[in-house]
Motif scaffolding. Structure first.
Motif, short mmCIF file in Angstrom:
data_model
loop_
_atom_site.label_atom_id
_atom_site.label_comp_id
_atom_site.label_asym_id
_atom_site.label_seq_id
_atom_site.Cartn_x
_atom_site.Cartn_y
_atom_site.Cartn_z
N MET A 45 55.91 39.66 40.32
CA MET A 45 55.64 38.26 40.63
C MET A 45 55.29 38.13 42.11
SD MET A 45 58.09 34.90 40.14
CE MET A 45 57.85 34.84 38.37
N ARG A 46 54.25 37.34 42.40
CA ARG A 46 53.83 37.13 43.78
C ARG A 46 53.28 35.72 43.92
NH1 ARG A 46 48.80 38.53 46.47
NH2 ARG A 46 48.12 39.51 44.54
N GLU A 64 49.97 37.30 40.42
CA GLU A 64 49.93 38.51 39.60
C GLU A 64 49.90 38.21 38.11
OE1 GLU A 64 53.19 40.91 40.90
OE2 GLU A 64 52.13 41.62 42.69
N ASP A 65 49.96 36.93 37.74
CA ASP A 65 49.86 36.53 36.34
C ASP A 65 48.42 36.13 36.06
OD1 ASP A 65 49.98 35.49 33.83
OD2 ASP A 65 51.36 33.85 34.31
N PRO A 66 47.64 36.96 35.39
CA PRO A 66 46.22 36.66 35.18
C PRO A 66 45.98 35.38 34.39
CG PRO A 66 46.92 38.51 33.81
CD PRO A 66 48.05 38.22 34.75
N ILE A 86 46.18 29.55 39.28
CA ILE A 86 45.81 30.00 40.61
C ILE A 86 45.14 31.38 40.54
CG2 ILE A 86 48.08 31.01 41.07
CD1 ILE A 86 47.71 30.28 43.99
N ALA A 87 45.61 32.25 39.65
CA ALA A 87 45.02 33.58 39.53
C ALA A 87 43.58 33.48 39.03
CB ALA A 87 45.85 34.46 38.60
N ARG A 88 43.35 32.61 38.04
CA ARG A 88 42.00 32.43 37.53
C ARG A 88 41.09 31.85 38.63
NH1 ARG A 88 44.72 30.25 33.01
NH2 ARG A 88 43.96 28.15 33.56
N LEU A 89 41.63 30.88 39.39
CA LEU A 89 40.84 30.25 40.44
C LEU A 89 40.45 31.26 41.52
CD1 LEU A 89 39.83 27.45 41.54
CD2 LEU A 89 41.93 27.40 42.90
N VAL A 90 41.42 32.07 41.95
CA VAL A 90 41.16 33.05 43.01
C VAL A 90 40.26 34.18 42.53
CG1 VAL A 90 42.26 34.80 44.46
CG2 VAL A 90 43.26 32.53 44.29
N ASN A 91 40.45 34.60 41.28
CA ASN A 91 39.69 35.73 40.76
C ASN A 91 38.26 35.37 40.38
OD1 ASN A 91 41.89 37.44 41.06
ND2 ASN A 91 42.66 37.03 38.99
#
Length: 514
Positions: free
Chosen positions: A1-2, A146-148, A152-157
């Motif tokens: 987790m991050r 770190e949770d795809p 936020i992960a979808r937005l950043v990726n």
């Protein structure tokens, strides 16, 4: 987790709701901020643009504030949040030097360090940080990077993102979408004479005069927070006092190992100077703490990764060894101990004393190396430069004392040689550090302030010319001129180092980080 933040500057309207919510949630004192909105304007009227940047702690993957904190008051949680415990904080301000983002401040009410802590108390209850809840345009995203499957992960990726000060390699976990470079790079948009609705703090305004404005974008900061220098004259004085202490004992112990008899100057005067220097150093360090009554926390609640902790250990060990050397000299002088006994004990103490003295002056090089927000202090020469400085002012102090306590011809020769060579070496290293190439824009900006900017006169006259004069005076004594020239050179060397360290400490903290 991050856990991390993503801030969409494409939709941010600069309303300051996040700032107000943060101050309310954490009862942040007036004039201090855990999160704030920076304004940058580019172009010339009427063709101008305004960009916003939400500034805060970056909850770094490799957080320098956690490493440098001597009492583990700053710590990293398992979920990646960098939090703080103000009950352990001693107010040393080292974390403020370690942070490359100007995210930490000393709370005016508690006198301890504080910053954005991701509203950890809300996160633990399954709630979002206060700033996220109040943002009217959903410009602040939060979650597990770190949770795809997280938003936020979808937005950043799926979008181009930027981080602040990527060259520091801290692994920041605040990502910006659509932010202008001039907002994220504090050197790209200097502060002018005035903000939109106020006057900048005087320190930031004065520093901005040494920072060039981009001739194309003409970007300038029109709203920001005040960030004063965390460390002041006490740190400058501490660099000098411990250099004198270390230098006096380095020369004395090395002379003993080399078979050079300095007489009472080496057995009593030098260790007395060293003990006084270490004592003054400790007083200055405790005095500079915002919570001085907690100074023992450095040893009782230590962070073994912090060079501030190891510095306390080094000073303690050096103080004990220097005191033992002084006691031995006094007992020897009073004929309580035989010459054979005193020489035997000195033989045992000499090598540990040399090592302790070298680390007394040199550990600051490692401590400043952990101050990752201050690129001027990251020089690989710093440790060795501190050793040379110790020889310079140590020999200078002993040369003054030698006018009263004669060390004999061999002793004078050693002092004059050391003072001349060390002072010349100091000048050479200063010129190498400031006139050579610099690894980052921040270091180059600080060096420009020193060599050509606001500190130029103090640097060239006080830091360089005085040192050259000290070397000339001691060299003249070495060449059979009156020994009074050596004493004068020793005094001038003290002034040269104080002037240099004053510039070095201030300039390193003057380059804006936000």
């Amino acid at each position: 987790m991050r856990y991390g933040f993503a801030i969409d500057q494409r939709t941010c309207i600069g309303c300051h709701a996040c700032t107000v919510a943060c101050k309310t949630e954490h009862e942040v004192p007036l004039g201090q901020f855990r999160t704030w909105v920076k304004y940058v304007e580019s172009g010339e009227f009427p063709a101008t643009t305004r960009d916003f940047g939400v500034m805060r702690c970056n909850h770094c993957t490799d957080a320098p504030c956690v490493k440098i904190c001597p009492t583990q008051a700053l710590f990293k949680r398992d979920d990646g949040i960098v939090d703080f415990d103000n009950e352990r904080c001693i107010g040393c301000k080292a974390c403020m030097q370690g942070c490359p983002y100007d995210a930490i401040y000393i709370d005016e009410e508690t006198h301890t360090a504080a910053k954005c802590n991701f509203c950890a108390h809300r996160v633990d209850e399954g709630l979002e940080p206060a700033c996220v809840v109040v943002c009217p345009t959903h410009s602040i995203w939060v979650g597990d990077l770190e949770d795809p499957a997280s938003g936020i992960a979808r937005l950043v990726n799926c979008n181009p993102v930027q981080v602040r000060a990527p060259e520091q390699n801290t692994g920041p976990n605040v990502f910006y979408l659509g932010a202008d470079r001039a907002v994220l790079d504090p050197l790209a948009a200097p502060t002018g004479k005035s903000y939109l609705w106020a006057r900048p703090d005087e320190h930031r305004r004065q520093v901005s005069t040494d920072l060039p404005t981009d001739p194309v974008s003409k970007a300038r900061t029109t709203l920001n927070t005040a960030h004063a220098r965390p460390w002041g004259w006490r740190v400058t004085a501490y660099l000098w006092t411990k250099a004198v202490a270390a230098g006096a004992m380095l020369i004395t112990a090395l002379a003993y190992v080399a078979g050079i008899d300095l007489g009472v100057l080496g057995s009593v005067a030098a260790p007395a100077i060293a003990v006084a220097g270490v004592g003054l150093t400790a007083v200055l360090l405790v005095w500079d703490l915002k919570r001085p009554e907690r100074f023992l926390y450095i040893l009782l609640k230590p962070n073994p990764r912090s060079w501030l902790f190891w510095g306390a250990v080094v000073l303690g060990a050096a103080g004990a060894l220097f005191t033992a050397w002084l006691a031995l000299g006094l007992l020897d002088h009073a004929s309580v101990l035989s010459t054979d006994t005193s020489n035997l004990v000195r033989s045992v103490l000499s090598v540990p004393t040399i090592l302790a003295a070298a680390m007394t002056t040199g550990y600051t090089g490692f401590l400043f190396g952990q101050a990752e927000g201050r690129d001027l202090w990251q020089s690989p020469l710093l440790f060795w430069h501190l050793i040379v400085q110790a020889f310079m002012v140590g020999a200078g102090a002993l040369s003054v004392a030698a006018t009263v306590i004669d060390p004999g011809p061999a002793g004078w020769k050693l002092l004059l040689f050391t003072l001349t060579v060390a002072t010349a070496g100091h000048v050479v290293m200063v010129l190498l550090e400031f006139l050579g190439r610099h690894p980052s824009g921040q270091a180059a900006a600080a060096a420009h302030m020193v060599v050509k900017g606001r500190y130029a006169r103090e640097f060239w006259v006080g830091g360089v010319a005085l040192a050259v004069l000290a070397a000339v005076l001691s060299g003249m004594s070495w060449a059979a001129a009156p020994l009074a020239f050596a004493a004068l050179g020793g005094l001038v060397a003290q002034g040269a180092l104080i002037a240099y360290e004053s510039v070095f400490v201030r300039a390193g903290q003057d380059v804006p980080l936000s």
